[in-house]
Write a protein that holds these residues in place. Sequence first.
Motif, PDB file in Angstrom:
ATOM      1  N   THR A  13       0.867  -1.181   0.000  1.00  0.00           N
ATOM      2  CA  THR A  13       0.000   0.000   0.000  1.00  0.00           C
ATOM      3  C   THR A  13       0.904   1.232   0.000  1.00  0.00           C
ATOM      4  N   PRO A  34      -4.427   5.798  -3.841  1.00  0.00           N
ATOM      5  CA  PRO A  34      -4.356   4.579  -3.035  1.00  0.00           C
ATOM      6  C   PRO A  34      -5.743   4.086  -2.633  1.00  0.00           C
ATOM      7  N   ALA A  36      -7.741   0.693  -0.116  1.00  0.00           N
ATOM      8  CA  ALA A  36      -7.538  -0.293   0.947  1.00  0.00           C
ATOM      9  C   ALA A  36      -7.734  -1.729   0.477  1.00  0.00           C
ATOM     10  N   ASN A  38      -7.039  -5.150  -2.126  1.00  0.00           N
ATOM     11  CA  ASN A  38      -5.820  -5.898  -2.443  1.00  0.00           C
ATOM     12  C   ASN A  38      -5.571  -5.996  -3.934  1.00  0.00           C
ATOM     13  N   PRO A  69       1.146  -1.628  -6.044  1.00  0.00           N
ATOM     14  CA  PRO A  69       0.387  -1.154  -4.891  1.00  0.00           C
ATOM     15  C   PRO A  69      -1.124  -1.271  -5.089  1.00  0.00           C
ATOM     16  N   ALA A  70      -1.837  -1.300  -3.977  1.00  0.00           N
ATOM     17  CA  ALA A  70      -3.299  -1.291  -4.013  1.00  0.00           C
ATOM     18  C   ALA A  70      -3.783   0.105  -4.358  1.00  0.00           C
TER      19      ALA A  70
END
Length: 99
Positions: A13, A34, A36, A38, A69-70
Amino acid sequence: MERIELHFPAGETLPAKALAGVVGSGDLEALFQPAADNELHVIIRSSVDGGQQRWQHLFERINAARSLPAGRLDINDFGATPGVARLRIEQVLEEAGNV
């Protein structure tokens, strides 16, 4: 004009939103937000049609080099070369990790 959606499992993340590049320059703009979950959701708007496989391979190469990254990555492409595309993607992800 082509719209491509790709999804990849996320391994990390990042804390911040980020922007790299300028689409109006005849280049590529990458915007990261970003999330939260997956998964990395990638939405590409390109002036070049028929690029789904090229983009898929590009992200597979990036994922082999680093953890994705998520979040959501919006890419506005105006015919950037694969090298420039990778550079902008790596720039936006680095910026999102630097808070």
